[in-house]
Design a protein around this motif. Structure first.
Motif, PDB file in Angstrom:
ATOM      1  N   SER A  77      53.305  43.578  16.148  1.00  0.00           N
ATOM      2  CA  SER A  77      52.518  44.487  15.328  1.00  0.00           C
ATOM      3  C   SER A  77      51.702  43.704  14.300  1.00  0.00           C
ATOM      4  N   ILE A  78      50.465  44.144  14.082  1.00  0.00           N
ATOM      5  CA  ILE A  78      49.636  43.589  13.007  1.00  0.00           C
ATOM      6  C   ILE A  78      49.720  44.593  11.857  1.00  0.00           C
ATOM      7  N   GLU A  79      48.992  45.696  11.951  1.00  0.00           N
ATOM      8  CA  GLU A  79      49.107  46.834  11.038  1.00  0.00           C
ATOM      9  C   GLU A  79      48.097  47.887  11.443  1.00  0.00           C
ATOM     10  N   ASN A  80      48.294  49.112  10.948  1.00  0.00           N
ATOM     11  CA  ASN A  80      47.374  50.235  11.182  1.00  0.00           C
ATOM     12  C   ASN A  80      47.073  50.467  12.653  1.00  0.00           C
ATOM     13  N   GLY A  81      48.091  50.367  13.505  1.00  0.00           N
ATOM     14  CA  GLY A  81      47.918  50.636  14.925  1.00  0.00           C
ATOM     15  C   GLY A  81      47.446  49.452  15.750  1.00  0.00           C
ATOM     16  N   PHE A  82      47.231  48.308  15.146  1.00  0.00           N
ATOM     17  CA  PHE A  82      46.809  47.109  15.883  1.00  0.00           C
ATOM     18  C   PHE A  82      48.020  46.254  16.257  1.00  0.00           C
ATOM     19  N   TYR A  83      47.968  45.708  17.465  1.00  0.00           N
ATOM     20  CA  TYR A  83      48.998  44.804  17.967  1.00  0.00           C
ATOM     21  C   TYR A  83      48.307  43.615  18.628  1.00  0.00           C
ATOM     22  N   TRP A  84      49.019  42.490  18.684  1.00  0.00           N
ATOM     23  CA  TRP A  84      48.549  41.372  19.487  1.00  0.00           C
ATOM     24  C   TRP A  84      49.667  41.026  20.463  1.00  0.00           C
ATOM     25  N   PHE A  85      49.298  40.409  21.591  1.00  0.00           N
ATOM     26  CA  PHE A  85      50.284  40.132  22.626  1.00  0.00           C
ATOM     27  C   PHE A  85      49.951  38.839  23.362  1.00  0.00           C
ATOM     28  N   VAL A  86      50.979  38.220  23.905  1.00  0.00           N
ATOM     29  CA  VAL A  86      50.859  37.043  24.766  1.00  0.00           C
ATOM     30  C   VAL A  86      51.835  37.228  25.916  1.00  0.00           C
ATOM     31  N   GLY A  87      51.554  36.557  27.034  1.00  0.00           N
ATOM     32  CA  GLY A  87      52.456  36.683  28.164  1.00  0.00           C
ATOM     33  C   GLY A  87      52.121  35.721  29.280  1.00  0.00           C
ATOM     34  N   ALA A  88      52.948  35.794  30.325  1.00  0.00           N
ATOM     35  CA  ALA A  88      52.775  34.928  31.491  1.00  0.00           C
ATOM     36  C   ALA A  88      53.244  35.663  32.736  1.00  0.00           C
ATOM     37  N   GLY A  89      52.711  35.260  33.870  1.00  0.00           N
ATOM     38  CA  GLY A  89      53.098  35.879  35.133  1.00  0.00           C
ATOM     39  C   GLY A  89      52.334  35.265  36.285  1.00  0.00           C
ATOM     40  N   GLY A  90      52.024  36.088  37.275  1.00  0.00           N
ATOM     41  CA  GLY A  90      51.324  35.588  38.448  1.00  0.00           C
ATOM     42  C   GLY A  90      50.599  36.683  39.192  1.00  0.00           C
ATOM     43  N   SER A  91      49.816  36.245  40.192  1.00  0.00           N
ATOM     44  CA  SER A  91      49.008  37.164  40.990  1.00  0.00           C
ATOM     45  C   SER A  91      49.145  36.841  42.475  1.00  0.00           C
ATOM     46  N   LEU A  92      49.066  37.887  43.291  1.00  0.00           N
ATOM     47  CA  LEU A  92      49.038  37.762  44.741  1.00  0.00           C
ATOM     48  C   LEU A  92      47.926  38.655  45.261  1.00  0.00           C
ATOM     49  N   GLY A  93      47.254  38.214  46.334  1.00  0.00           N
ATOM     50  CA  GLY A  93      46.198  39.039  46.897  1.00  0.00           C
ATOM     51  C   GLY A  93      45.561  38.410  48.112  1.00  0.00           C
ATOM     52  N   SER A  94      44.387  38.912  48.434  1.00  0.00           N
ATOM     53  CA  SER A  94      43.648  38.466  49.610  1.00  0.00           C
ATOM     54  C   SER A  94      42.153  38.584  49.342  1.00  0.00           C
ATOM     55  N   TRP A  95      41.343  37.688  49.960  1.00  0.00           N
ATOM     56  CA  TRP A  95      39.895  37.733  49.801  1.00  0.00           C
ATOM     57  C   TRP A  95      39.220  37.388  51.121  1.00  0.00           C
ATOM     58  N   SER A  96      37.978  37.838  51.273  1.00  0.00           N
ATOM     59  CA  SER A  96      37.154  37.450  52.428  1.00  0.00           C
ATOM     60  C   SER A  96      35.710  37.294  51.972  1.00  0.00           C
ATOM     61  N   TYR A  97      35.008  36.368  52.635  1.00  0.00           N
ATOM     62  CA  TYR A  97      33.615  36.052  52.303  1.00  0.00           C
ATOM     63  C   TYR A  97      32.819  36.005  53.601  1.00  0.00           C
ATOM     64  N   LYS A  98      31.667  36.689  53.623  1.00  0.00           N
ATOM     65  CA  LYS A  98      30.775  36.688  54.784  1.00  0.00           C
ATOM     66  C   LYS A  98      29.338  36.611  54.298  1.00  0.00           C
ATOM     67  N   HIS A  99      28.585  35.603  54.798  1.00  0.00           N
ATOM     68  CA  HIS A  99      27.184  35.470  54.414  1.00  0.00           C
ATOM     69  C   HIS A  99      26.471  34.538  55.392  1.00  0.00           C
ATOM     70  N   ASP A 100      25.339  34.993  55.920  1.00  0.00           N
ATOM     71  CA  ASP A 100      24.507  34.206  56.836  1.00  0.00           C
ATOM     72  C   ASP A 100      25.307  33.563  57.960  1.00  0.00           C
ATOM     73  N   GLY A 101      26.185  34.340  58.577  1.00  0.00           N
ATOM     74  CA  GLY A 101      26.967  33.851  59.700  1.00  0.00           C
ATOM     75  C   GLY A 101      28.202  33.051  59.317  1.00  0.00           C
TER      76      GLY A 101
END
Length: 159
Positions: A77-101
């Protein structure tokens, strides 16, 4: 300790209508090419720790992707409804790219950090936030040199 120094406890913050809620869900818009818009969910674990889950999709002219991110966060908490936060974690996903063959695709595996500030609107059950999220990609992704910084802004409904 920081809360006590300001004379505000977590219980007092909750009672004022500006405190952290057990759950929050909303939308986040970020600078990422992988997931420009994300559905974001937060689950409070105790008085100053929470889990944040984000699911993003991107469908650009040449690239499409989806990415799920999980983050463990410390919230202060900071004050008057404001908070600050820090954290750590990770991401999983998938991607594709297509251009000019040319076609390419792959998996997204990344380690992520997060830091930001949020405002809890009083008395309405909404929070607004701005965050910075550095990512280190374990797998190759077409547009990055395996490191990038995302800037995100959004709002969540608290319940």
């Amino acid at each position: 300790m920081m809360l006590a120094g300001m004379g505000l406890t977590s219980a007092q913050a909750q009672e004022s209508g500006q405190g952290l809620s057990k759950n929050a869900i909303g939308l986040k818009f970020s600078s990422s090419n992988i997931s420009g818009a994300e559905v974001t969910y937060q689950r409070l674990l105790n008085s100053n720790n929470r889990l944040e889950l984000n699911l993003g999709f991107a469908n650009g002219k040449h690239t499409s992707a989806f990415k799920g991110t999980g983050l463990y966060e410390w919230v202060y908490s900071i004050e008057n409804g404001f908070y600050w936060f820090v954290g750590a974690g990770g991401s999983l996903g998938s991607w594709s790219y297509k251009h000019d063959g040319y076609k390419d695709d792959g998996a997204i595996v990344a380690l992520s950090g997060i830091a930001g500030i949020e405002y809890h609107l009083k008395p309405a059950p909404f929070q607004f936030f701005l965050d910075l999220k550095p990512n280190v990609y374990i797998t190759d992704y077409h547009d990055y040199n395996n490191i990038n910084l995302e800037v995100g802004i959004g709002a969540r409904y608290k319940f």
